[in-house]
Each structure stands twice: as C-alpha cells, then as structure tokens.
Design an enzyme around this catalytic site. Structure first.
Site, PDB file in Angstrom:
ATOM      1  N   ASP A  75      40.311  71.393  52.460  1.00  0.00           N
ATOM      2  CA  ASP A  75      39.614  70.487  50.629  1.00  0.00           C
ATOM      3  C   ASP A  75      39.199  68.809  51.727  1.00  0.00           C
ATOM      4  O   ASP A  75      39.357  67.734  50.976  1.00  0.00           O
ATOM      5  CB  ASP A  75      41.051  70.043  50.248  1.00  0.00           C
ATOM      6  CG  ASP A  75      41.913  71.697  49.886  1.00  0.00           C
ATOM      7  OD1 ASP A  75      41.047  72.634  49.828  1.00  0.00           O
ATOM      8  OD2 ASP A  75      43.296  71.224  49.726  1.00  0.00           O
ATOM      9  N   HIS A 135      38.860  73.933  44.568  1.00  0.00           N
ATOM     10  CA  HIS A 135      39.649  73.001  44.628  1.00  0.00           C
ATOM     11  C   HIS A 135      40.503  72.448  43.577  1.00  0.00           C
ATOM     12  O   HIS A 135      39.288  71.987  42.886  1.00  0.00           O
ATOM     13  CB  HIS A 135      39.409  71.936  45.724  1.00  0.00           C
ATOM     14  CG  HIS A 135      40.886  72.161  46.244  1.00  0.00           C
ATOM     15  ND1 HIS A 135      42.064  72.674  46.901  1.00  0.00           N
ATOM     16  CD2 HIS A 135      41.733  70.151  45.691  1.00  0.00           C
ATOM     17  CE1 HIS A 135      43.623  71.378  47.089  1.00  0.00           C
ATOM     18  NE2 HIS A 135      43.450  70.036  46.029  1.00  0.00           N
TER      19      HIS A 135
END
Ligand code: GRF
Length: 211
Positions: A149, A113
């Site tokens: 995430d 990410h």
C-alpha cells in the site's frame, strides 16, 4: 475501437468484486480497455460470478494448493500470462505478493485501497479512520510496488466523515468513489497517458504531485 486494439486487463480478486464490476461495466461501453481474464485465489469469491455473467474467462489459483508464497506467485504469474495482459489490476485481492512478482509487473499493476494513503495502509481502514477521528477519508489508486500500500499514487477520492457515521456507512460512501476512480485510472492507463517513471507517476508526461 476494434477489440484487438484495446488494452488487455487481468483482474485479481478474492471476494465480492464490486470494483471488478465497476471495471466490467466501464469496459462494456466505449472504453479503451477490456477485461480479458479474472483470477481469484478463492473459489467462493462472488466476483467470479460477476465475471462469468459478463462473459469473461475466470480462473482460480488457490493459495492453499501451494507450499510457499513463492510457489503460489509463480503459478499465479503463469496463469496471468496465459491471458497476455497489458495491465494487471488488484481488485480486492487479499494476498501479499512477493517482491519478485511485483517487480515482474512493475509499472503495469494497479491497486485500489480504501483510504487516503499514506494514511491507514493495511486492513480495517474505515474503523481506524473513525477511531482516529479524521474529518476526511477516501480511496486511493496506486501503482503496486513491493512495500504494501505504498506505491506511487495515481488518483485519490475524498469523502467527508460525518459525526454519526459507523464503519458500514463510511465504507459505502468510500466504495461509491472507488467505483468511480478505478475505471478512470484504468482508462488513463489504456489511453497511454499514465506511466510510472521510477517513483513518479506521469500523466500526459507530467509528474503527478498531489491530487
Ligand atoms: C475495496 O474496498 C478495495 O478498496 C479493497 O478491497 C475492497 C474490495 O471490495 N482493496 P470489492 O471486492 O471490490 O467489492
């Protein structure tokens, strides 16, 4: 190391595939993992060509062909399993996965990410980092858990945010680091050094607290 002994990795992509390329490049050398399959949910993903050029089997499972997220994930899971992976890596895969799918691959699915999680989960991380005026930005490799995430962090790379940065300059600086830390995390996993125990990441049996 004989090919059969290498950790079998399947990569899921949706787009250009530069992180995939970093993994392919690493795997082309002396590396304990091999990319055995690449699956995209978009047939126009440039990353598919990277896979073909590297001689890796590619497949497309289009989310548009399924009526529900569950049906898509079930089909995706079956196509992934056909490659008999030890590890699943999300490399710019732009679909939210169902909890069931995530739980199936728990402890053997990684994501990268483009932010220093927990800061800036979701999209447009570079613009949001600039808007927030943070002095540092970066990238995170983490185990995937059902909350987007938010999975346990394996490794982060930090970069400075410069005064005259725009979104593209900052993104490029972060991307260079992504290409360094993702192969490193996969290397650790393939060496058997990386484990997920509950919410804790273990490296060489020791909890990783901060990076
Ligand atoms: C990367 O920034 C990655 O961190 C994020 O999606 C982007 C994919 O880029 N998850 P690429 O397809 O690997 O070039």
């Amino acid at each position: 190391m004989p090919t059969s002994a290498r950790t079998r990795v399947v990569a899921l992509i949706s787009g250009r595939g530069t992180n995939l390329q970093a993994l392919l490049d690493a795997a082309a050398g002396d590396f304990p993992a091999e990319i055995v399959g690449i699956i995209s949910n978009r047939e126009d993903a440039a990353g598919l060509e990277r896979g073909r050029a590297a001689g890796v089997a590619v497949d497309v499972v289009s989310h548009r062909d399924f009526e529900s997220r569950e049906a898509f994930d079930q089909a995706l899971l079956e196509r992934i399993e056909a490659f008999r992976p030890d590890l699943l890596v999300l490399a710019g895969f732009m679909r939210i996965l169902t909890d069931e799918f995530v739980q199936y691959f728990e402890g053997r699915m990684l994501n990268i990410h483009p932010s220093l999680l927990p800061a800036f989960p979701g999209l447009d991380t570079h613009r949001r980092a600039l808007d927030a005026g943070v002095p540092e930005h970066g990238a995170t490799v983490h185990f995937v858990t059902p909350t987007l995430d938010a999975g346990p962090i394996i490794i982060q790379a930090r970069v400075p945010v410069e005064l005259d940065d725009d979104e593209h300059i900052l993104a490029a600086r972060v991307l260079r680091e992504e290409h360094r830390i993702y192969p490193l995390a996969v290397h650790w996993f393939a060496q058997g050094r990386l484990r997920l125990r509950g919410d804790t990441v273990l490296l060489d049996g020791e909890p990783l607290r901060s990076v």
